[in-house]
Design an enzyme around this catalytic site. Structure first.
Site, mmCIF file in Angstrom:
data_model
loop_
_atom_site.group_PDB
_atom_site.id
_atom_site.type_symbol
_atom_site.label_atom_id
_atom_site.label_comp_id
_atom_site.label_asym_id
_atom_site.label_seq_id
_atom_site.Cartn_x
_atom_site.Cartn_y
_atom_site.Cartn_z
ATOM 1 N N THR A 185 6.694 4.226 12.707
ATOM 2 C CA THR A 185 5.904 3.621 11.630
ATOM 3 C C THR A 185 5.520 2.222 12.106
ATOM 4 O OG1 THR A 185 7.811 2.630 10.594
ATOM 5 C CG2 THR A 185 7.246 4.848 9.880
ATOM 6 N N GLU A 331 6.105 9.610 8.113
ATOM 7 C CA GLU A 331 7.346 10.358 7.864
ATOM 8 C C GLU A 331 7.075 11.775 7.375
ATOM 9 O OE1 GLU A 331 6.723 7.268 7.038
ATOM 10 O OE2 GLU A 331 8.500 6.011 6.974
ATOM 11 N N LYS A 440 3.688 -8.452 -9.908
ATOM 12 C CA LYS A 440 4.533 -8.540 -11.109
ATOM 13 C C LYS A 440 4.274 -9.871 -11.812
ATOM 14 C CE LYS A 440 7.963 -5.754 -8.799
ATOM 15 N NZ LYS A 440 8.078 -6.074 -7.388
ATOM 16 N N TRP A 445 3.550 -5.161 -14.728
ATOM 17 C CA TRP A 445 3.023 -4.751 -13.430
ATOM 18 C C TRP A 445 1.503 -4.645 -13.447
ATOM 19 C CZ3 TRP A 445 6.338 -0.479 -10.658
ATOM 20 C CH2 TRP A 445 7.651 -0.953 -10.527
HETATM 21 P P1 ADP Z 1 1.793 2.754 8.366
HETATM 22 O O1 ADP Z 1 2.710 2.299 7.255
HETATM 23 O O2 ADP Z 1 2.430 2.766 9.678
HETATM 24 O O3 ADP Z 1 0.423 2.208 8.263
HETATM 25 P P2 ADP Z 1 1.596 5.389 7.275
HETATM 26 O O4 ADP Z 1 0.360 6.153 7.466
HETATM 27 O O5 ADP Z 1 2.860 6.093 7.450
HETATM 28 O O6 ADP Z 1 1.494 4.261 8.236
HETATM 29 O O7 ADP Z 1 1.550 4.732 5.838
HETATM 30 C C1 ADP Z 1 1.855 5.509 4.743
HETATM 31 C C2 ADP Z 1 1.515 4.767 3.487
HETATM 32 O O8 ADP Z 1 0.115 4.552 3.394
HETATM 33 C C3 ADP Z 1 1.885 5.498 2.237
HETATM 34 O O9 ADP Z 1 3.240 5.356 1.910
HETATM 35 C C4 ADP Z 1 0.963 4.841 1.214
HETATM 36 O O10 ADP Z 1 1.482 3.618 0.752
HETATM 37 C C5 ADP Z 1 -0.270 4.550 2.024
HETATM 38 N N1 ADP Z 1 -1.262 5.600 1.786
HETATM 39 C C6 ADP Z 1 -1.542 6.659 2.544
HETATM 40 N N2 ADP Z 1 -2.529 7.390 2.015
HETATM 41 C C7 ADP Z 1 -2.878 6.793 0.849
HETATM 42 C C8 ADP Z 1 -3.825 7.073 -0.190
HETATM 43 N N3 ADP Z 1 -4.654 8.108 -0.128
HETATM 44 N N4 ADP Z 1 -3.865 6.220 -1.248
HETATM 45 C C9 ADP Z 1 -3.055 5.145 -1.326
HETATM 46 N N5 ADP Z 1 -2.151 4.833 -0.370
HETATM 47 C C10 ADP Z 1 -2.064 5.641 0.694
#
Ligand code: ADP
Length: 544
Positions: A185, A331, A440, A445
């Site tokens: 990640t 993940e 917040k 929120w």
């Molecule tokens: P990194 O954190 O390394 O950029 P990831 O792709 O694993 O890579 O990130 C996942 C996160 O991206 C999710 O937990 C979420 O917060 C956000 N995310 C992914 N797709 C969406 C979406 N369609 N809408 C909102 N948030 C998203």
């Protein structure tokens, strides 16, 4: 009583074997350092993957060893995807946009033995000199003739590395739970964490990606994978393509160049393109300015961050392209939900359809989801009850590579995503925020995603980011940063008036700051962390 069906392991090797027999002439088109339009076929990719597997064996690579790539999307990277995993070793796709210290940390943590690197990325190696002791060899992904001067005679090139190897390789029959690949990640909080995929998880995820109401890949598609092969398996496209016979189009180092992407889409008859929202914001902007059209594109899979409603509307109204939003995580391999519409939804007024597409989407069979409150109690799917989203399934990680996972996984095996969401009665999930991005204000929120989404609907706004910043009275208050559309100057009051149509007064940002650009993370998303560092104190003088 056991069923009497064959216990054939689910192996990536079988995707390769199937494509080799059934779709030998399906095309793979790449932009590479040495060729602006390289053309090949699945048959040739897999022939070269066998040569590569022989070369890796000769280099001493054994099952379980990690082989890293620092590379863009192209045919050589695809060869590595199959050769490394199918010989039983682990393909570690490294994100070249990470900071040098993170790169060094990751290569050492994974104990990579070889690194395959794109010629354009060679400068990344210099600061790591002498600091990555497990790396025995670095191989440059080009031919001898195209080697950059700095590497000539010092490092081997990919073409020479595989040149004299036999074209046959006896792929081992692996345990389906063997590790196939590793992706970290991006580590926006703390050190990057490794997700270790298996053959089984990747094959099941690839099936899921091909389902019609998921990404719906088929042999009729020509797919432009803008999403990097180092970002969660390119969302599975490197497996979906060979599984279905779809043509694959790879933009190589040009993934951030909207003019090249437009050319590729039109000249390679692309029907489906996948990438994060920032890529498509730039593309739509380019199309508007150049007057170019998208002649063959039917749909885009957009995910990795929330997709603004305005993007969904613009793609459809200006180019007839349907946006399918996807939500997922490294993940989760990464697919979790997709916003394809159900038949009854397709008869709704078009604006209603856009709104549904702006949600993260419905579940895919294979991933279970639930939203829980602070005490871990499951909340109803009523579209109102917000809480942390948890997931479970065969392509969700059960822990992190060589790292304690007790805070991310509960006793029943559910993985805590760190996303705050609601699930609507129709099964569509909506992300309201990442837990760490929620604003917040005085105990209430405010969703940064909703503010951004709405701000992007203002005619003068190209991109927007809402962050919570410290406030002497309310703890935190929202501020909004906006990037103007070309030739526009969004006025503070006009942006606030636009937002006021959808938000209560106390939810409106205290400041609207016009900026030229927004900082990006290594995966091409707006970096809230950088923005908070830069603007976190701007309201400390205010009293409200
Ligand atoms: P990194 O954190 O390394 O950029 P990831 O792709 O694993 O890579 O990130 C996942 C996160 O991206 C999710 O937990 C979420 O917060 C956000 N995310 C992914 N797709 C969406 C979406 N369609 N809408 C909102 N948030 C998203």
């Amino acid at each position: 009583m056991h069923g009497q069906m064959m216990d054939s392991p689910l192996l990536i090797t079988e995707i390769m074997r199937f494509a080799d027999l059934n779709f030998p002439s399906a095309e793979v088109v790449s932009v590479t350092f040495d060729n602006p339009r390289h053309r090949t076929t699945y048959r040739d990719v897999f022939r070269r993957a066998r040569k590569l597997a022989n070369a890796l064996t000769a280099a001493g690579i054994k099952p379980g060893d990690r082989v890293a790539t620092l590379a863009w999307n192209d045919h050589r990277h695809l060869e590595l995807y199959y050769a490394v995993s199918c010989m039983g070793a682990v393909l570690h796709t490294v994100n070249p946009r990470l900071f040098p210290e993170q790169l060094e940390y990751i290569l050492n943590h994974a104990e990579d033995r070889l690194v395959f690197i794109d010629p354009t990325l060679l400068p990344l190696l210099a600061p790591m000199q002498g600091k990555i002791p497990t790396v025995e060899r670095v191989i440059v992904m080009t031919s001898a003739a195209s080697m950059p001067e700095a590497a000539k005679g010092r490092l081997p090139d990919y073409e020479t590395f595989i040149a004299d190897q036999p074209e046959e390789f006896d792929w081992p029959v692996l345990d389906e739970n063997s590790a196939s690949s590793l992706c970290y990640t991006s580590g926006t909080t703390g050190n990057p964490k490794g997700v270790l995929y298996s053959h089984r998880s990747n094959v099941l995820h690839a099936y899921a990606g091909c389902m019609t109401d998921s990404m719906g890949l088929s042999g009729r598609d020509s797919v432009l994978a803008v999403v990097p092969m180092f970002h969660a398996n390119s969302w599975g496209l490197a497996y979906n393509g060979p599984m279905t016979g779809a043509k694959l189009v790879f933009p190589g180092p040009k993934m951030g160049d909207p003019a090249v992407l437009t050319q590729l889409m039109n000249e390679e008859s692309v029907t489906l393109a996948a990438g994060v929202p920032t890529v498509w914001t730039l593309l739509l902007n380019h199309l508007r300015q150049s007057g170019a059209k998208l002649n063959t594109l039917q749909r885009t899979i957009v995910g990795g961050a929330a997709v603004p409603l305005s993007m969904i509307r613009d793609f459809y109204n200006e180019h007839g392209v349907k946006v399918v939003q996807g939500w997922g995580m490294t993940e989760m391999s990464p697919l979790g939900t997709v916003s394809t519409l159900r038949p009854d939804m397709e008869t709704l007024p078009i604006e209603e359809q856009f709104k549904l597409r702006a949600l993260a989407g419905h579940g895919i069979f294979g991933v279970s989801m639930k939203v829980v409150d602070d005490e871990g109690r499951e909340l109803p799917w009523d579209g109102k009850s917000a809480g942390e989203l948890k997931v479970r399934g065969p392509w969700v990680c059960s822990g992190y590579f060589r790292q304690d996972s007790s805070s991310s996984h509960d006793a029943d095996g559910w993985f805590a995503t760190g996303d705050v969401s609601v699930i609507h009665p129709n099964g569509f999930m909506q992300i309201t925020d990442r837990a760490k991005d929620v604003i917040k204000s005085g105990g209430e929120w405010i969703s940064s995603v909703d503010l951004e989404n709405c701000a992007c609907g203002h005619p003068d706004v190209l991109m927007a980011a809402a962050i919570g910043v410290r406030h002497p009275k309310w703890d935190e208050r929202p501020i909004l940063l906006v990037v103007p559309r070309q030739g526009c100057t969004p006025a503070r009051d006009s942006v606030l008036a636009h937002l006021a149509e959808h938000f209560a007064k106390w939810q409106l940002p205290d400041e609207v700051i016009v900026v030229e650009s927004l900082p990006m993370t290594a995966t091409g998303k707006i970096s809230k962390k950088d923005l908070r560092e830069q603007y976190g104190q701007v309201l400390m003088q205010h009293e409200k």
